[in-house]
Design a protein around this motif. Structure first.
Motif, PDB file in Angstrom:
ATOM      1  N   ALA A  50       0.838  -1.209   0.000  1.00 32.07           N
ATOM      2  CA  ALA A  50       0.000   0.000   0.000  1.00 32.07           C
ATOM      3  C   ALA A  50       0.868   1.252   0.000  1.00 32.07           C
ATOM      4  O   ALA A  50       0.583   2.231  -0.711  1.00 32.07           O
ATOM      5  CB  ALA A  50      -0.931  -0.015   1.213  1.00 32.07           C
ATOM      6  N   GLU A  51       1.937   1.249   0.799  1.00 30.12           N
ATOM      7  CA  GLU A  51       2.824   2.415   0.836  1.00 30.12           C
ATOM      8  C   GLU A  51       3.512   2.618  -0.508  1.00 30.12           C
ATOM      9  O   GLU A  51       3.689   3.756  -0.958  1.00 30.12           O
ATOM     10  CB  GLU A  51       3.869   2.236   1.942  1.00 30.12           C
ATOM     11  CG  GLU A  51       3.289   2.348   3.347  1.00 30.12           C
ATOM     12  CD  GLU A  51       4.342   2.084   4.421  1.00 30.12           C
ATOM     13  OE1 GLU A  51       5.460   1.667   4.046  1.00 30.12           O
ATOM     14  OE2 GLU A  51       4.044   2.294   5.607  1.00 30.12           O
ATOM     15  N   ARG A  52       3.885   1.507  -1.165  1.00 29.00           N
ATOM     16  CA  ARG A  52       4.518   1.639  -2.477  1.00 29.00           C
ATOM     17  C   ARG A  52       3.552   2.246  -3.487  1.00 29.00           C
ATOM     18  O   ARG A  52       3.921   3.133  -4.264  1.00 29.00           O
ATOM     19  CB  ARG A  52       5.001   0.276  -2.966  1.00 29.00           C
ATOM     20  CG  ARG A  52       6.236  -0.237  -2.264  1.00 29.00           C
ATOM     21  CD  ARG A  52       6.760  -1.476  -2.945  1.00 29.00           C
ATOM     22  NE  ARG A  52       7.992  -1.943  -2.312  1.00 29.00           N
ATOM     23  CZ  ARG A  52       8.689  -2.979  -2.742  1.00 29.00           C
ATOM     24  NH1 ARG A  52       8.288  -3.666  -3.800  1.00 29.00           N
ATOM     25  NH2 ARG A  52       9.800  -3.349  -2.121  1.00 29.00           N
ATOM     26  N   ARG A  53       2.301   1.747  -3.477  1.00 33.89           N
ATOM     27  CA  ARG A  53       1.318   2.292  -4.412  1.00 33.89           C
ATOM     28  C   ARG A  53       1.072   3.768  -4.137  1.00 33.89           C
ATOM     29  O   ARG A  53       0.928   4.572  -5.061  1.00 33.89           O
ATOM     30  CB  ARG A  53       0.017   1.493  -4.323  1.00 33.89           C
ATOM     31  CG  ARG A  53       0.100   0.092  -4.904  1.00 33.89           C
ATOM     32  CD  ARG A  53      -1.266  -0.522  -5.055  1.00 33.89           C
ATOM     33  NE  ARG A  53      -1.891  -0.762  -3.760  1.00 33.89           N
ATOM     34  CZ  ARG A  53      -1.796  -1.903  -3.090  1.00 33.89           C
ATOM     35  NH1 ARG A  53      -1.103  -2.918  -3.598  1.00 33.89           N
ATOM     36  NH2 ARG A  53      -2.377  -2.061  -1.913  1.00 33.89           N
TER      37      ARG A  53
ATOM     38  N   GLU B 127       1.687   9.345  -5.601  1.00 33.84           N
ATOM     39  CA  GLU B 127       2.099  10.700  -5.242  1.00 33.84           C
ATOM     40  C   GLU B 127       3.157  11.231  -6.203  1.00 33.84           C
ATOM     41  O   GLU B 127       3.134  12.401  -6.585  1.00 33.84           O
ATOM     42  CB  GLU B 127       2.627  10.718  -3.806  1.00 33.84           C
ATOM     43  CG  GLU B 127       1.546  10.511  -2.746  1.00 33.84           C
ATOM     44  CD  GLU B 127       2.127  10.425  -1.352  1.00 33.84           C
ATOM     45  OE1 GLU B 127       3.365  10.234  -1.248  1.00 33.84           O
ATOM     46  OE2 GLU B 127       1.362  10.540  -0.378  1.00 33.84           O
ATOM     47  N   ALA B 128       4.102  10.355  -6.584  1.00 30.01           N
ATOM     48  CA  ALA B 128       5.153  10.782  -7.505  1.00 30.01           C
ATOM     49  C   ALA B 128       4.568  11.165  -8.859  1.00 30.01           C
ATOM     50  O   ALA B 128       4.947  12.177  -9.461  1.00 30.01           O
ATOM     51  CB  ALA B 128       6.189   9.672  -7.668  1.00 30.01           C
ATOM     52  N   ILE B 129       3.619  10.343  -9.342  1.00 29.42           N
ATOM     53  CA  ILE B 129       2.985  10.652 -10.627  1.00 29.42           C
ATOM     54  C   ILE B 129       2.206  11.959 -10.533  1.00 29.42           C
ATOM     55  O   ILE B 129       2.252  12.803 -11.433  1.00 29.42           O
ATOM     56  CB  ILE B 129       2.057   9.491 -11.051  1.00 29.42           C
ATOM     57  CG1 ILE B 129       2.900   8.241 -11.376  1.00 29.42           C
ATOM     58  CG2 ILE B 129       1.213   9.884 -12.253  1.00 29.42           C
ATOM     59  CD1 ILE B 129       2.075   7.005 -11.631  1.00 29.42           C
ATOM     60  N   ALA B 130       1.484  12.105  -9.407  1.00 28.40           N
ATOM     61  CA  ALA B 130       0.699  13.331  -9.236  1.00 28.40           C
ATOM     62  C   ALA B 130       1.607  14.560  -9.193  1.00 28.40           C
ATOM     63  O   ALA B 130       1.317  15.587  -9.818  1.00 28.40           O
ATOM     64  CB  ALA B 130      -0.138  13.239  -7.959  1.00 28.40           C
ATOM     65  N   ARG B 131       2.718  14.466  -8.415  1.00 27.07           N
ATOM     66  CA  ARG B 131       3.635  15.602  -8.347  1.00 27.07           C
ATOM     67  C   ARG B 131       4.224  15.926  -9.715  1.00 27.07           C
ATOM     68  O   ARG B 131       4.348  17.093 -10.098  1.00 27.07           O
ATOM     69  CB  ARG B 131       4.762  15.291  -7.362  1.00 27.07           C
ATOM     70  CG  ARG B 131       4.358  15.393  -5.904  1.00 27.07           C
ATOM     71  CD  ARG B 131       5.583  15.426  -5.015  1.00 27.07           C
ATOM     72  NE  ARG B 131       6.414  14.250  -5.182  1.00 27.07           N
ATOM     73  CZ  ARG B 131       6.264  13.116  -4.487  1.00 27.07           C
ATOM     74  NH1 ARG B 131       5.310  13.028  -3.573  1.00 27.07           N
ATOM     75  NH2 ARG B 131       7.066  12.084  -4.700  1.00 27.07           N
ATOM     76  N   GLU B 132       4.577  14.881 -10.442  1.00 27.28           N
ATOM     77  CA  GLU B 132       5.158  15.089 -11.770  1.00 27.28           C
ATOM     78  C   GLU B 132       4.158  15.769 -12.701  1.00 27.28           C
ATOM     79  O   GLU B 132       4.505  16.694 -13.434  1.00 27.28           O
ATOM     80  CB  GLU B 132       5.598  13.746 -12.351  1.00 27.28           C
ATOM     81  CG  GLU B 132       6.300  13.859 -13.687  1.00 27.28           C
ATOM     82  CD  GLU B 132       6.754  12.512 -14.223  1.00 27.28           C
ATOM     83  OE1 GLU B 132       7.093  12.443 -15.408  1.00 27.28           O
ATOM     84  OE2 GLU B 132       6.766  11.542 -13.428  1.00 27.28           O
TER      85      GLU B 132
END
Length: 721
Positions: free
Chosen positions: A166-169, A174-179
């Protein structure tokens, strides 16, 4: 392990009643069948530890004794999954065989009095009939016996797989959203985004902002109410509309990122280029829901690209004229440079093949002379001397085949074929060839270690590597010098293995040392790069090391360079030890002892060389096979597609007519899925026979071959289920 059928009172055990289902199993299990012995004989320390484990609400397992006999509680049985109750009373190494090494370390540390703790430790376990990756928090502590010595290990096991995943997902999202946010901010700041849209797929409703509506020639007031897809694409250029609709249908059906360029009509009737970028969002059941995106203005970029293309075309026209003048003026220089390159390419090959041609002519003399005398003696009726000439011709043929294979190895056209190899014997067989290649001005010394281990490598590729290393060493000594070839057995501990980027263990080393110019550190760092050469134009061949490096790494080994400028160079190949004897040289078998065919067995022989077809056919017919001949792939495939019985296809790899042997075999297996195939070839070219990895039921035999070997391989291949 058996379970007693006689119930025993829980009060008879110091750990008392309770402990759930596992507690009941512990009380009734036949512990006498384990190294712990009957439960009545257990020491007090073991009984106390078992009581603590059984009554704990968290997953705990006790690993007792040198074997780590497993005793656990109800919570751990849930973690064990389908392996419960088989784990109870088993040795931990056998119970969890897939992580035996991990548990060996746990027992070694725990029984020495040490503790271990792992957070989110990743392991691969088979708990429910298939391997799965799991993560756990693990805490290991020693358990003392009645004398105060470590006698077992207690492990607290808390599975964290769901949390870790769950933390990985979450981190990925979050990384995709920030990008994405960063990209939008940058695009807005640069004025690149000229409009946005959201398409609600179930209702076919496009809501757009003012910029989108203006660029599509739509009414901005209706943007919030929404348009249909048909309304949106109405103003797209007719030439671009089919491609746009296909791109939209594809991304909705397959998902992923969407980016497409096309022209749209403004209010003034002019067309301009835009790029649409978006992504389809799906419901949990896979139904497409939303398709948001942005518009980018690429009209100016397309205009610049068009202008660039026109400029490039003008430049090419000018360049063609200029190139023609330059070519005419420098023709003599180019011819000279080409001659120099050809001389460099042929330098090593010339020295190599010169010696081989000399030996090959001697062998051809031995073969032709033996056959000539054989014919003469037969005409004279002197039949008692025939064996002498037959043996001489066969011996010379075998040595000629070995020379041919060595040439093929040098040209890298042999199929990769690892075999247990005696490296000392391999070097001895190449010593004369190496001496001829490096020339008389260089001294060659061979130091072979006694008792050298064998290595599992392709002998031809190792010969090729050794020859290349000696050629490089020769080129580093333009004024002569010494080359030393040395072998040794090496035990690499953790430190030594880490220095060489290898696993600790036993290795065989093959080192080539020269007394030449040496290499500076920057050259050593690049030496294994493809196409890199240490030799300037006109000073030796400079054969690269990347092929040697690739072969050794593929064989599980490593290559290391030890060199200093002015002090020569040592190139060392480290190859993993093969635990077993090396292959011995094959004895020439007798065709009279070849296995005979079973009744009705039929072999299809496809080869464009009539002599080969004739010899193979006669041998097979003598052994009871029915032989069918074909001279090319098309004819052979026609036979395979008929209803004739075919037990085996024997085919050359290189065939005329546009269809090679591998292609014919693959086509034949479409109509005969179980077809057995024997490739006979003078090259064994990797790309044709599958890069050295043949499918089941296929084998390769390299020409020239002994007829008995062909018959035995055919028999084995047909019999192989």
């Amino acid at each position: 392990m058996t379970v007693s059928t006689v119930p025993i009172s829980a009060s008879a055990y110091p750990f008392g009643a309770g402990g759930g289902d596992v507690g009941n199993l512990v009380r009734t299990l036949d512990w006498a069948a384990t190294s712990l012995g009957a439960i009545e004989t257990w020491p007090q320390s073991l009984r106390t530890a078992v009581g603590i484990v059984l009554h704990s609400p968290v997953p705990i397992v006790l690993l007792w004794g040198e074997d780590g006999i497993m005793i656990y509680n109800d919570a751990y049985s849930v973690f064990a999954g389908g392996r419960h109750p088989r784990l109870l009373g088993s040795k931990v190494r056998e119970g969890w065989s897939e992580i035996a090494d991990f548990n060996d370390n746990v027992m070694r540390v725990g029984l020495a009095g040490g503790t271990l703790a792992y957070k989110d430790q990743e392991l691969t376990l088979d708990r429910f009939g298939a391997p799965e990756r799991v993560w756990m928090n693990l805490d290991y502590s020693p358990v003392l016996d009645d004398a105060g010595r470590p006698a077992g290990v207690v492990a607290i096991v808390v599975e964290t797989t769901e949390r870790v995943l769950a933390e990985r997902r979450l981190r990925e999202s979050e990384a995709i959203a920030r990008e994405n946010v960063e990209r939008v901010h940058l695009a807005l700041a640069a004025g690149a985004i000229i409009g946005t849209w959201v398409w609600e797929l179930p209702t076919n409703r496009f809501t757009v902002d003012e910029g989108f509506a203006r660029n599509f020639g739509l009414d901005p007031a209706l943007g919030r109410e929404g348009f249909s897809l048909q309304q949106v694409v109405e103003t797209v250029h007719p030439d671009d509309k089919p491609g746009l609709i296909k791109a939209i249908e594809t991304v909705v059906a397959q998902g992923g990122a969407y980016a497409h360029q096309y022209r749209v009509r403004r209010d003034d009737g002019s067309y301009h280029w835009i790029e649409a970028n978006g992504r389809v969002d799906y419901a949990p059941d896979g139904t497409p829901l939303r398709f948001p995106g942005v518009l980018l203005d690429v009209d100016e970029r397309r205009a610049v690209e068009a202008e660039r293309d026109r400029a490039n075309a003008d430049l090419r026209a000018l360049t063609q004229t200029l190139e023609q003048r330059v070519t005419e003026r420098s023709a003599e220089l180019m011819i000279a440079e080409e001659a120099l390159r050809q001389s460099q390419k042929m330098e090593a090959v010339g020295q190599l093949t010169g010696g081989l041609a000399h030996d090959f002519n001697n062998l051809l003399t031995g073969i032709s002379g033996s056959l000539e005398l054989l014919q003469t003696r037969m005409s004279q009726g002197r039949l008692t001397e025939l064996d002498r000439y037959i043996n001489a011709a066969q011996g010379a043929s075998k040595r000629a085949a070995a020379l041919t294979h060595r040439l093929l190895a040098f040209s890298r056209r042999q199929t990769l074929d690892p075999k247990p190899t005696d490296v000392n014997r391999l070097i001895a067989g190449m010593e004369e060839l190496i001496r001829r290649t490096i020339g008389p001005e260089i001294t060659l010394e061979v130091v072979g270690a006694s008792g050298l281990w064998s290595a599992l490598v392709d002998p031809s590729q190792l010969e090729n590597a050794l020859l290349n290393l000696c050629i490089n060493a020769r080129d580093a000594m333009p004024n002569g010098g010494r080359i030393t070839i040395e072998t040794a057995n090496k035990w690499l501990d953790d430190r030594a293995a880490k220095e060489r980027d290898l696993e600790p263990g036993q290795y065989l080393s093959l080192c080539v040392t020269d007394t030449g110019t040496g290499m500076p550190p920057d050259v050593i760092a690049k030496a294994f790069e493809p196409f890199f050469t240490t030799k300037p134009i006109g000073q030796g061949t400079g054969l690269g090391l990347s092929m040697i490096y690739g072969f050794v790494r593929q064989s599980g080994g490593q290559v290391r360079i030890y060199s200093e400028v002015g002090d020569g160079t040592t190139m060392c190949l480290y190859l993993p030890r093969h635990y077993g004897p090396a292959e011995k040289a094959d004895a020439v078998p007798d065709l009279s002892g070849a296995p005979r065919a079973e009744q009705g067995q039929t072999v299809l022989i496809v080869d464009d060389e009539p002599t080969v077809r004739m010899l193979v056919t006669e041998v097979l017919e003598d052994l009871g096979y029915t032989a069918i001949e074909a001279a090319d792939g098309a004819t052979g495939l026609k036979v395979l597609r008929s209803d004739v019985r075919i037990d085996l296809l024997v085919t050359d790899v290189g065939l005329p007519g546009g269809m090679n042997g591998r292609q014919m075999a693959d086509a034949g297996r479409v109509v005969r899925p179980g077809l057995k195939v024997m490739f006979i070839t003078g090259y064994a070219e990797n790309a044709i026979v599958g890069n050295g990895h043949l499918e089941p039921g296929m084998a390769v035999l390299t020409k020239p071959f002994v007829m008995e070997a062909l018959a035995s391989r055919i028999k084995d291949l047909i019999a192989d289920p």
